[in-house]
Design a protein around this motif. Sequence first.
Motif: not given
Length: 344
Positions: A155-165
Amino acid sequence: MLKKIDPASINKIMVRMTNWVGDAVMTTPALSQVRATFPDAEIVVVANPLVAELFQYHPDCDRVLVFDKKSEHQGLGGFIKFCAQLRRERFDLAILFQNAIEAAFMAAWALIPRRAGYKTDGRGWLLNYGVPAADRKHGLHHTEYYLRMVREIGLSGGDDCLKLALTDDEKQWASQQFSGHPWVAVNPGAAYGSAKRWIPERFAAVADSLAEKHQVQIVLTGGPGEREIGADIENSMHSRPLNLIGQTSVRQMMAVLDRCRLMVTNDSGPMHVAAAFGVPIVAVFGPTDHRTTSPHAQSCRIIRSDADCAPCMLRQCPTDHRCMEAVTVNDVLTAADELLGARS
């Protein structure tokens, strides 16, 4: 060589989430890679009731299924019932962020044909995409631990940042509750155990000083099991805080922290929630290893002593709690003043 997963064969994914709020937040960069690799697949998070709240409305999952071992899914019968529910979903892939063998049995009994996760807890034989266990205890940060697993299976991609919404309604509720002066969150609890908790009277002294010096209002945050600590802090303060300890849902706690200008905290789940919303953090560490569980955030100060017994990773201190006793009010205030000054 570990075989990779072909994205073209995947239409529906079960993600078994970790059971702790903080750990779950630290999986979100890896979850982002799941979404990036399988943009058209349906991603379903399986989590306990508290953690499930984190992933409602999350952009990297489409649905959340609640696995409640204390109620509906209690015991072996409840577990089998839940596995039957998963079987009817007809998942193509299970990604197991939870390390327990239970998660692997869940995926296997649900007849999910591709099962990926770390080969921990004796479960390697249940995984056909098993990743050799990584060492989280000696310097590998938890966010990187989860990222390493998904990268190993291709798997790859994304921004490597924590994320909640948050939803617009949740943001509006928080803005109505927290108008006026800037707010600072003080989070004095830690679900893992008492050893992780700094001294309540010192939290109170820090809160009073920040309220006076920076003209901020203090909100106390934490879970139901920390009400007594909150009461001790509130009674020790000269200024009047808003004590929300044990008074909010996980979603409300998220909205509260999103509105704060700073958080002063122990190593805890809410600490990682604040990091996901970009809130500057002063974090007091004692028995836990700051190299592995520090906030994955740009604006953060770690306060810790050089006690010879730390990090011991114990839930309760068997001696004199020297790692926390050595952290002074001034240590924490100096860091808080720097972060508040930087955003003034």
